[in-house]
Design an enzyme around this catalytic site. Sequence first.
Site, PDB file in Angstrom:
ATOM      1  N   GLY A 119      -9.235  -4.573   1.771  1.00  0.00           N
ATOM      2  CA  GLY A 119      -8.278  -4.652   2.869  1.00  0.00           C
ATOM      3  C   GLY A 119      -8.544  -3.524   3.849  1.00  0.00           C
ATOM      4  O   GLY A 119      -9.666  -3.013   3.949  1.00  0.00           O
ATOM      5  N   ASP A 120      -7.502  -3.126   4.554  1.00  0.00           N
ATOM      6  CA  ASP A 120      -7.676  -2.099   5.590  1.00  0.00           C
ATOM      7  C   ASP A 120      -7.526  -0.669   5.071  1.00  0.00           C
ATOM      8  O   ASP A 120      -7.924   0.274   5.743  1.00  0.00           O
ATOM      9  CB  ASP A 120      -6.680  -2.328   6.738  1.00  0.00           C
ATOM     10  N   THR A 172       0.278  -1.098   6.921  1.00  0.00           N
ATOM     11  CA  THR A 172       0.433  -1.778   5.634  1.00  0.00           C
ATOM     12  C   THR A 172       0.538  -3.283   5.872  1.00  0.00           C
ATOM     13  O   THR A 172       0.703  -3.736   6.988  1.00  0.00           O
ATOM     14  CB  THR A 172       1.697  -1.304   4.882  1.00  0.00           C
ATOM     15  N   GLY A 185      -4.101  -6.554   5.876  1.00  0.00           N
ATOM     16  CA  GLY A 185      -5.291  -5.792   6.277  1.00  0.00           C
ATOM     17  C   GLY A 185      -6.316  -6.644   6.996  1.00  0.00           C
ATOM     18  O   GLY A 185      -7.092  -6.145   7.827  1.00  0.00           O
ATOM     19  N   ARG A 235     -12.912  -8.230  -2.395  1.00  0.00           N
ATOM     20  CA  ARG A 235     -12.190  -8.185  -1.108  1.00  0.00           C
ATOM     21  C   ARG A 235     -11.681  -6.758  -0.849  1.00  0.00           C
ATOM     22  O   ARG A 235     -11.057  -6.142  -1.688  1.00  0.00           O
ATOM     23  CB  ARG A 235     -11.004  -9.144  -1.154  1.00  0.00           C
ATOM     24  N   THR A 272       0.894  -1.154   0.000  1.00  0.00           N
ATOM     25  CA  THR A 272       0.000   0.000   0.000  1.00  0.00           C
ATOM     26  C   THR A 272       0.922   1.190   0.000  1.00  0.00           C
ATOM     27  O   THR A 272       2.057   1.066   0.450  1.00  0.00           O
ATOM     28  CB  THR A 272      -0.792   0.025   1.327  1.00  0.00           C
TER      29      THR A 272
HETATM   30  N1  ASP Z   1      -2.929  -3.498   3.716  1.00  0.00           N
HETATM   31  C1  ASP Z   1      -3.250  -3.722   2.324  1.00  0.00           C
HETATM   32  C2  ASP Z   1      -4.502  -4.512   2.218  1.00  0.00           C
HETATM   33  O1  ASP Z   1      -4.803  -5.282   3.118  1.00  0.00           O
HETATM   34  C3  ASP Z   1      -2.192  -4.418   1.565  1.00  0.00           C
HETATM   35  C4  ASP Z   1      -0.794  -4.173   1.995  1.00  0.00           C
HETATM   36  O2  ASP Z   1      -0.453  -3.120   2.469  1.00  0.00           O
HETATM   37  O3  ASP Z   1       0.026  -5.100   1.832  1.00  0.00           O
HETATM   38  O4  ASP Z   1      -5.158  -4.410   1.203  1.00  0.00           O
END
Ligand code: ASP
Length: 309
Positions: A198-199, A219, A222, A196, A168
């Site tokens: 993520g966070d 990051t 998530g 889907r 991210t």
């Molecule tokens: N946190 C991000 C997600 O879950 C992906 C990442 O940062 O690796 O989509």
Amino acid sequence: MTKLILANNQAHNAISGAVQLLSSGRSCLDVVEEGIKHVENDPEIITVGYGGAPNLLGQMELDASIMDGSTRQTGAVGALIGFAHPISVARRVMHDLPHELLVGEGAARFADEIGAEKRDMLSPKAKQSYVKWIAENFEGINAAEELQDKKLAEYTWPSARADIAKGTTTFLVCDGKGMLAAGASTSGWAYCYPGRLGDSPIIGAGVYVDNRYGGATCTHTGEMTIRCSTARSVVLYMKKGATVQEASHEALQDLKDLKLGYIGPVVIHAIDTNSNHYVCTNQSEGAKEPYCFWKEDMAEPVRTSPVVI
Ligand code: ASP
């Protein structure tokens, strides 16, 4: 309090421009948006914007969010298809709507309505990697199109690995006068189940900022920070008197205490209101990527590794 920017490794080509903008007096929200737009445009960053990784069906569903630490107003988009700058659409959600988060078709409709720049976000290189992924992982599936009518759950599991492209870009910015802002943008978990999130678009999980206490962004996995409301937790621990380092450790411990579900690396980036910052991770995997940091008294931004706890 001084001007500062805390961003992650994905922003390494963007941080110098962001520093210039902040130094020239642009607002924290502008710096977050422009910094992230730069990463969204960078085809070499394989986890954000153009050049990012598609979902299991080869669609580029992108997520982004932005937060204003003075008002705690937020804007976010999830699973947005077909637009160049999810972060800019997220900012317009914050300003133009009585809502905080738009997803899928509604997000695309809104992006269209505000005249956001359209773009096919699947780069030829990302498409090549996707086709290779399908060929290498799914016996008997000769073309990505053959997945379209399948039940997809079983095809999702091969991508549940720490070495599959995830990432991210996140920014935390302080203007040196008490204003904080934060944002994130990502293509999310490569080859994930369609839809889907993520966070990154989930305020409180991947992003949270409050001028009174500080801010945090996360990051990597998530799935875990959603379960723990990690970014909000860091700020809440600071509210209760913890230092930025203590608050990050508490939030990391919450992640480490999780049982079952998908467990992987998480990196927490945090700042307080006294220009202190701290970046830590639960797994050495998370420390492989340095973060970018700049403060007013530094000539250049630095890149350095998170602490593994
Ligand atoms: N946190 C991000 C997600 O879950 C992906 C990442 O940062 O690796 O989509």
